[in-house]
Design an enzyme around this catalytic site. Sequence first.
Site, PDB file in Angstrom:
ATOM      1  N   ASP A 157      -5.729 -50.647  56.849  1.00 23.19           N
ATOM      2  CA  ASP A 157      -7.108 -49.065  55.949  1.00 23.19           C
ATOM      3  C   ASP A 157      -6.865 -49.960  53.959  1.00 23.19           C
ATOM      4  OD1 ASP A 157      -4.975 -46.932  57.295  1.00 23.19           O
ATOM      5  OD2 ASP A 157      -5.386 -48.243  57.842  1.00 23.19           O
ATOM      6  N   ARG A 202       4.033 -57.084  64.812  1.00 28.44           N
ATOM      7  CA  ARG A 202       2.796 -57.017  64.896  1.00 28.44           C
ATOM      8  C   ARG A 202       2.147 -56.880  64.122  1.00 28.44           C
ATOM      9  NH1 ARG A 202       3.599 -51.512  67.077  1.00 28.44           N
ATOM     10  NH2 ARG A 202       2.731 -50.312  65.556  1.00 28.44           N
ATOM     11  N   PRO A 270       8.349 -48.111  68.592  1.00 31.41           N
ATOM     12  CA  PRO A 270       9.742 -47.202  68.312  1.00 31.41           C
ATOM     13  C   PRO A 270       8.998 -45.535  67.775  1.00 31.41           C
ATOM     14  CG  PRO A 270      10.358 -49.163  67.424  1.00 31.41           C
ATOM     15  CD  PRO A 270       9.145 -49.450  68.300  1.00 31.41           C
ATOM     16  N   ASP A 305      -5.943 -48.039  68.076  1.00 26.99           N
ATOM     17  CA  ASP A 305      -5.489 -47.106  68.837  1.00 26.99           C
ATOM     18  C   ASP A 305      -5.686 -45.157  69.248  1.00 26.99           C
ATOM     19  OD1 ASP A 305      -4.849 -47.320  66.428  1.00 26.99           O
ATOM     20  OD2 ASP A 305      -2.377 -47.549  66.148  1.00 26.99           O
ATOM     21  N   GLU A 511      -9.389 -38.789  58.620  1.00 30.62           N
ATOM     22  CA  GLU A 511      -8.791 -39.619  59.467  1.00 30.62           C
ATOM     23  C   GLU A 511     -10.203 -39.962  59.752  1.00 30.62           C
ATOM     24  OE1 GLU A 511      -5.172 -41.925  62.318  1.00 30.62           O
ATOM     25  OE2 GLU A 511      -6.190 -39.999  62.148  1.00 30.62           O
TER      26      GLU A 511
END
Length: 558
Positions: A157, A202, A270, A305, A511
Amino acid sequence: MATVTDPLLSFLQRIQSAALCSMGPTDFDPKRYVDLPLKTDLPAAISAFNSLPRQSQSGTIPISDFSHFLKQFFDEAASDLVYTKPVDFEPEPEGFLVKVENEVMREWALEVHAIWKNLSRRVSDSVKTHPERHTLLYLPGTVIVPGSRFQEVYYWDSYWVIRGLLASKMYETAKGIVLNLVSLIETYGHVLNGARTYYINRSQPPLLSSMVMEIYMRTGDVELVKRVLPALLKEHSFWISDIHQVTIQDQGGCKHFLSRYQARWYQPRPEGATKDEKLSLKFSTPSEKDAFYHEIASAAESGWDFSSRWMRNSSDLTTTAITSIIPVDLNTFILKLEQDISTFAKIIGDNSTSQKFIEVSKSRIATIRSLLWNPNLGQWVDYWLDEHDAHQGVYNWNPASQNCKIFASNFVPLWLLAHYPDQLTEEYNEELIMNSLKKSGLIREYGIATSLSNTGQQWDFPNGWAPLQHMIIEGLASAHSKEARQLAESITINWIKTNFAAYKKTGAIHEKYNVESCGEYGGGGLYKPQTGFGWSNGVILALLEEFGWPHDRDVTTS
């Protein structure tokens, strides 16, 4: 194999599960609960949680007791980020978007520019003094967050945030973002997906060198180049390490090296644990569940994702198999990283490193051309790894393993035209590529679709994402063909118009957008559509800076 070893994070995941049971799935966002800052020491909170009353059969905690517990032991999510006005923000900077002549468009562009103030934060000192109470990681400089549920720095981003900041003449803020990301490399060996403890396993698409290059081209800041180059070398090592690099032997016996996404994680993410656990119910054995969690986390590393691009069955997210895919866009980003390192090394007089990375980048160029280019399609494509083609860790090239489905990523290598055109134009036919793009079905009325498959995943049709628009537009605009540049301008105009229409309708920048309908934001995926929004703002400003908006061009779609 990475596991949850952070005591706070393990506890927050217990709270996340309890919240879902107690409050139900309506408007439930699992990320909120792993972002909660702890007010006090962890043992006291754990003891109080264990003492909460529970219904005898279900184990559900009464809502009133659960809410009281949260207020007693936690602050609100994101309260450990403090609003701060950027030091270099001006309501209308000198030289701002000089090509934007239309008064209505210019007024809106200034409103988009002003959003940087709303997204500007600094990490609270409490994170530095009591890191064990936060999943937020401490960063030294001002941060620009994407917005809404994303209240921390995100890696890729930040490239488009910086492109927008540079259009806004906010050079110091842009430089501060880079130094924040460098601090993550220096601590963890790579830039994290985002600045949270649960993202340590990651990364995301490697665009740090591109951020530095954009700032250097505007400011000539050689000291920044010197400061960042060691971190870029470390990042390159990360992406060519055994975790990510794959060896493929072509039909002539020549070995090639390409990279893939692969998180070091085999548990539910998580920030989405309850949703990952629900999806994993399809699997019967622990090893199958662990493999699924690994693939989902690795797909999150891609930034896409989630998408049918990574799935063996496009209607089933649990068939995600991204670690078996060599993504063409990832290898494009790594190629640019290699070329940038060579350029930066030359700038500071390190000719040995510069020459080394010239050779490294030439090798990757040849590999991309040999293994990921499909001349029949006129596109670059991903490559599926097949264990049946592997011997002692080396995969034998099989042209049938190229993924010939249409995705916007198939045209991301065009982006190199805007930065290192001599590396691309000598090897490919621009007219063939442009005609392939025009016939692909990706170019819709209000932008470039991510894919042609409407799967309900957010990185699929009909969603269009600002980063993909920008990379392909920049590539087309830098081509030799006048027709390609006209196509770039046409896509830009329609993308700006749908952003403008949505803003006027909702009062927000979104977004992602539905490229089939003007002013409609995108949907799908595992969370609600978000506003803010860092990279969308950045692309709007960068495109307006490049293409402008004449007096007589309408801002509506009528």
